[in-house]
Design an enzyme around this catalytic site. Structure first.
Site: not given
Ligand code: NDP
Length: 447
Positions: A181, A436, A441, A177, A43, A51, A48
């Site tokens: 982002e 307002h 709101e 995510y 983080c 970012k 976080c």
């Molecule tokens: P996410 O879990 O958010 O998203 C993963 C993405 O990659 C999905 O679109 C998924 O597709 C795809 N995917 C998964 N496996 C594969 C694969 N083997 N090949 C191709 N595509 C794949 O992961 P992130 O890496 O973005 O983030 C990890 C975690 O970190 C998040 O889940 C979150 O908990 C945390 N995070 C939180 C943030 C915040 O609070 N703002 C910011 C950044 C990270 P599909 O939908 O088909 O599974």
């Protein structure tokens, strides 16, 4: 009675580990913590915090354009990536220092080394061997890089904060995510961004209406999306860049490739087998509601347990562990109704059930939406609409979900999450007088 060097040894000084160490020490435990990289964890160091600062930095691109409509004369604009990067990293250093100070001021002994369990009470840390009565594993997770030919040509969120210069084009693999982002950030900074996703949807788990809205706004801004894309292999382009070969279709080319396809628990090299710690079927450390593993004196918190990969959740898990095990104040973390946000442009924020989840779970639900153009966007001539949605249980009138996309949505949602967590009814929302003129709101004006 066996005597140990420490009452508690924590492996991993990220959000969960640092909180657990500090609170346990406050309860009188003799605590040590090992960190092989930098105190602060994902983080603070490469998640976080940097970012969010990049999100702020990149948003000036639009703010400076909009400013003209508010009467400002803007001279020649320029953006210098090294300045933003270095200032962000300096802030990361500052927070890293304050985390380290916190440990020191709470008498937590810090080992800047890799730690490995030799058995359930013995830890090899660097070239030392120490013992502890209780052990907490808080080693977090790391970005997943798939096992595909040429996948190593891509970078991950670990490296992206340190780029020497911005690429002209960036392909981002994933649709979650991190993908959304960084798509927002780098697009604003003038990079040509293509998001390449294996499925046909972004941000699975979020309410469909919000996902659709983000997709539509992102595409209008100029971010390119490629869906249902099965990437098979990668090769280096002569003169720089990466070429991704995708089943049947034209290859996708970009100067840089970012992997954002999820994160995997850091379980390797920890001696989990030697200590007898079991994993679950997701490859994370298996724990019960009290973050207790199958081994009597070993607990685990945060991303290494892959419950909800969010910093505030890891912090709570670490705190609950410390109070329960050393403070004689047992409590467990409620993993329900956890608010979350995606710092895309515009951001999304959400708490509770989506419309689809509520329909499946509750049967009949009432949906209230407000689809509006924020006042600021109207004057700026920016045709971007916000969308707020409340999901209400028809039987009880309780607001079971709140979902927002629009400027400052995460800031607004944090307060709204209290109302949803407290199970307030829609009638109670309606009873509240609007503040307002605000965007928030809308939350009390939906009829
Ligand atoms: P996410 O879990 O958010 O998203 C993963 C993405 O990659 C999905 O679109 C998924 O597709 C795809 N995917 C998964 N496996 C594969 C694969 N083997 N090949 C191709 N595509 C794949 O992961 P992130 O890496 O973005 O983030 C990890 C975690 O970190 C998040 O889940 C979150 O908990 C945390 N995070 C939180 C943030 C915040 O609070 N703002 C910011 C950044 C990270 P599909 O939908 O088909 O599974």
């Amino acid at each position: 009675m066996t005597t140990y060097d420490y009452d508690l040894f924590v492996i991993g000084a990220g959000s969960g580990g640092v909180r657990a160490a500090r609170i346990s020490s406050g309860h009188g435990a003799r605590v040590a913590i090992a960190e092989e990289y930098r105190v602060g964890g994902t983080c603070v160091i490469r998640g976080c915090v940097p970012k969010k600062l990049l999100v702020y930095g990149s948003h000036f691109a639009e703010d400076l354009v909009d400013a003209r409509r508010f009467g400002w004369t803007i001279g020649e604009k320029g953006f210098d990536w090294p300045t933003l990067r270095d200032n962000v990293m300096a802030e990361v250093d500052r927070i890293n220092g304050s985390y380290t100070d916190t440990l020191t001021s709470h008498n937590v002994e810090l080992y800047h080394d890799h730690a490995e369990l030799l058995d359930a009470h013995t830890i090899k840390v660097g070239d030392k061997t120490v013992t502890a009565d209780k052990i907490l594993i808080a080693t977090g997770a790391r970005p997943l890089v798939p096992d595909l030919p040429g996948a190593e040509l891509g970078i991950t969120s670990n490296e992206i904060f340190h780029l020497d210069r911005l690429p002209k084009s960036l392909a981002i693999a994933g649709g979650g995510y991190i993908a959304n982002e960084f798509a927002g950030v780098f697009h604003e900074l003038g990079v040509k961004v293509t998001l390449v996703n294996r499925g046909d949807t972004i941000l699975r788990g979020y309410d469909e209406a919000l996902r659709d809205r983000l997709l539509q706004i992102s595409m209008t801004k100029g971010i390119k999306f490629v869906f249902n894309c099965n990437v098979e292999r990668f090769e280096k382009i002569e003169g720089g860049g990466v070429r991704a070969f995708v089943g049947g279709d034209d290859p996708i080319e970009a100067e840089m490739l970012l992997w954002a396809i999820g994160r995997r628990p850091n379980i390797e090299g920890l001696g989990l087998e030697a200590a007898g710690v079991r994993l679950n079927d997701k490859g994370a450390i298996a724990v019960d509601a009290a973050s207790h593993t199958n081994v009597e004196n070993i607990w685990a918190v945060g991303d290494v347990t892959d419950r909800i990969q969010l910093t505030p959740v890891a912090i709570r898990e670490g705190h609950a562990f410390a109070d329960t095990v050393f403070g004689n104040k047992p409590w467990t973390v409620d993993h329900e109704t956890v608010p979350s946000a995606v710092f895309s442009n515009p951001p999304i924020a959400s708490v509770g059930m989506t419309e689809a989840q509520a329909k499946t779970k509750l049967g009949t639900v009432k949906i209230f939406t407000s689809d509006f153009r924020p006042m600021r966007n109207v004057l700026a001539g920016r045709n971007e609409r916000s969308l707020y949605k409340l999901v209400v249980d028809s039987a009880t009138d309780v607001v079971v979900g709140a979902h927002m996309i629009g400027p400052d949505a995460p800031e607004i949602l944090q307060a709204l999450a209290i109302a949803v967590k407290a199970k307030l009814t829609k009638a109670q929302f309606d009873d509240t007088v609007a503040l307002h003129p605000t965007m928030a709101e809308e939350l009390v004006l939906m009829r």
